[in-house]
Structure formats: structure tokens, C-alpha cells
Design an enzyme around this catalytic site. Sequence first.
Site, PDB file in Angstrom:
ATOM      1  N   ASP A  19       0.838  -1.212   0.000  1.00  0.00           N
ATOM      2  CA  ASP A  19       0.000   0.000   0.000  1.00  0.00           C
ATOM      3  C   ASP A  19       0.868   1.256   0.000  1.00  0.00           C
ATOM      4  OD1 ASP A  19      -2.354   1.501   0.026  1.00  0.00           O
ATOM      5  OD2 ASP A  19      -2.395   1.608   2.214  1.00  0.00           O
ATOM      6  N   GLU A  41       1.314  -3.108  -5.139  1.00  0.00           N
ATOM      7  CA  GLU A  41       0.809  -1.754  -4.877  1.00  0.00           C
ATOM      8  C   GLU A  41       1.933  -0.875  -4.325  1.00  0.00           C
ATOM      9  OE1 GLU A  41      -3.332   0.461  -3.517  1.00  0.00           O
ATOM     10  OE2 GLU A  41      -2.935  -1.535  -2.721  1.00  0.00           O
ATOM     11  N   TYR A 116      -0.535  -7.945  -9.020  1.00  0.00           N
ATOM     12  CA  TYR A 116      -1.498  -7.089  -8.330  1.00  0.00           C
ATOM     13  C   TYR A 116      -2.711  -7.001  -9.251  1.00  0.00           C
ATOM     14  CZ  TYR A 116      -3.577  -2.898  -6.240  1.00  0.00           C
ATOM     15  OH  TYR A 116      -4.450  -1.997  -5.659  1.00  0.00           O
ATOM     16  N   ASP A 155      -1.644 -10.040  -4.496  1.00  0.00           N
ATOM     17  CA  ASP A 155      -2.975  -9.580  -4.128  1.00  0.00           C
ATOM     18  C   ASP A 155      -3.889  -9.853  -5.318  1.00  0.00           C
ATOM     19  OD1 ASP A 155      -5.285  -8.254  -3.465  1.00  0.00           O
ATOM     20  OD2 ASP A 155      -4.361  -6.283  -3.202  1.00  0.00           O
ATOM     21  N   ASN A 157      -7.119  -9.731  -5.210  1.00  0.00           N
ATOM     22  CA  ASN A 157      -8.316  -8.895  -5.085  1.00  0.00           C
ATOM     23  C   ASN A 157      -9.610  -9.691  -5.202  1.00  0.00           C
ATOM     24  OD1 ASN A 157      -8.380  -6.105  -4.374  1.00  0.00           O
ATOM     25  ND2 ASN A 157      -7.022  -5.668  -6.107  1.00  0.00           N
ATOM     26  N   ASP A 227      -4.829 -12.242  -0.488  1.00  0.00           N
ATOM     27  CA  ASP A 227      -3.447 -12.501  -0.924  1.00  0.00           C
ATOM     28  C   ASP A 227      -3.191 -14.012  -0.918  1.00  0.00           C
ATOM     29  OD1 ASP A 227      -2.093  -9.548  -0.712  1.00  0.00           O
ATOM     30  OD2 ASP A 227      -3.631  -9.856   0.827  1.00  0.00           O
ATOM     31  N   ASP A 252      -2.244  -2.001   5.012  1.00  0.00           N
ATOM     32  CA  ASP A 252      -3.569  -2.541   5.315  1.00  0.00           C
ATOM     33  C   ASP A 252      -3.665  -4.022   4.944  1.00  0.00           C
ATOM     34  OD1 ASP A 252      -3.464  -1.978   2.604  1.00  0.00           O
ATOM     35  OD2 ASP A 252      -5.309  -0.800   2.541  1.00  0.00           O
ATOM     36  N   HIS A 253      -2.607  -4.565   4.326  1.00  0.00           N
ATOM     37  CA  HIS A 253      -2.449  -6.003   4.118  1.00  0.00           C
ATOM     38  C   HIS A 253      -1.325  -6.500   5.024  1.00  0.00           C
ATOM     39  CE1 HIS A 253      -4.598  -6.506   0.088  1.00  0.00           C
ATOM     40  NE2 HIS A 253      -4.563  -5.190   0.230  1.00  0.00           N
TER      41      HIS A 253
END
Length: 262
Positions: A19, A41, A116, A155, A157, A227, A252-253
Site C-alpha cells: 500500500d 501496490e 497485483y 494480491d 483482489n 493474498d 492494510d495487508h
Amino acid sequence: MTSKDGRAANMKISSWNVDGLRAWVKKSGLDEAPDVLCLQETKCADKSLPADITAMPEYPHKYWAASGEKEGYSGTAMLCKTEPLAVTYGIGKEEHDKEGRVITAEFPTFYLVTAYVPNSGRGLVRLDYRKTWDADFRAYLSELDMQKSVVLCGDLNVAHREIDLKNPKGNKKSAGFTPEEREGLDRLLEAGFTDSFRELYPEQANAYTFWTYMMNSRSKNVGWRLDYFILSASLLPGLCDHKIRNKALGSDHCPITLHLAV
């Protein structure tokens, strides 16, 4: 730490959506040095890379993919202790390769792909694009798998099953848990790949890798598992462990780590 067929783990790979690389470096970083560290990210162009990252002597081989379209958006990185045989960027389709989302490294016995995956967005404005991405990315991975085993990390998503997020009922129309996104991962697994965490821990609940910054979600463990390490079937006999490092802060991950015998 040994695999199903009794071999000792000799490859450790970590993956982390940071992030924003510059903010992540200031906050903490990883408390271990895996053989390969994959980041997503990064939100960072080559010219803006923080010195703490470019100087890391334990990783003499560093590879960066930045978004060519927007500064401070998307981006991936792969930091390696040993030099891969080859490294490529993107999946060979111009419509997908502008945002720095994929790096592929070839090692002697497998390909390592870090990704990502595009978010479908607020209001699902990119859901149609995401469906196209999922199909094209699956075709790319299947093509690699015909040549050599594949480890995909990153990630993705999507929370695959209801067990993979805290509030499945309230998120049926939310990005990351739509039927279309979940089906995209279904079809990847049907193509001969395996979710390594669920292979080892099929019933483990409350195992998340992402928590929104809002509403104290992390302290309450109101999260999502976004993830993954996805493996070719041929690598499963060498699967030793998949750890979710949920105590590691800085994003935040949280990071995830794969232990593999190759």
C-alpha cells in the site's frame, strides 16, 4: 519443515501488498529475509524508489514494474537473493500491461509470477474489465504451466469462499466478492492450479490478509483473505507451509510466506 513427500523446505517466498512503498519503508518492513520478496501496490516510479529499498544488500537482484499511466498507482516489485534465469513484465497484452501489475521470473525448476490484480472498483465500475483480465491472465499462466511449474503470488483482489471474509452476506455485491470475481478464481483452479493455503488449512476460519483502515477493523479481525500463493499441481508434493503473517504491520495487508521444497 518438510513436505508431504518428506523433503525439507529449501525455498522461502514472501508476498506483501505494501500500500505504497515509501510509506511502508518508513513504518516497518519485513522482519525476515526470504529468498524472494514480492511486493504489490508499490505506487512508486523507478525514479522515486526510496534509498532504503535500493540499497538492500541481501537482495542484489531487484526488479520493478511501475504504472506507466499514473504516478503513485499500482506497481509491483520482486527482490531476489539469487539471479533468475530471465525476468519479464506484463502478460503480453497491451491493454493489461500499462499499470505495472505483473512480474515473472524464471528459476531453474519453476516460474514465479507476482501480480497485483485489478480491483473492480467502487460501484463495480471495472468489473467487466476485471472479467477480461481474469480470462487473459489465466491463459497466460496456463501457457507458462505447459513449460514449467508456476508459483503465482500476490494480491488477487478476491475472497474466494465465504470462509475467506468476515461478512460474506453483506458483501455479495462488493468488489472482491462478486460471483464473477469468485468464478474467475474457480476457473483458474479448475485449470490445474491450487490455493496453497486451503490445501493445507481447508477449514481454517478468521484467516485474513487485508483489513480496511476504518472502524478498527484490524483489531477486531474484520478482514478479507485477498493474498494468495497459487501453485501448479506439479509443485504440491513439495508444499511445506503457507503462513499468514498477520502480526506484521506497515500496510492494510499483511505479508504471506510460502515454504516450498523444489
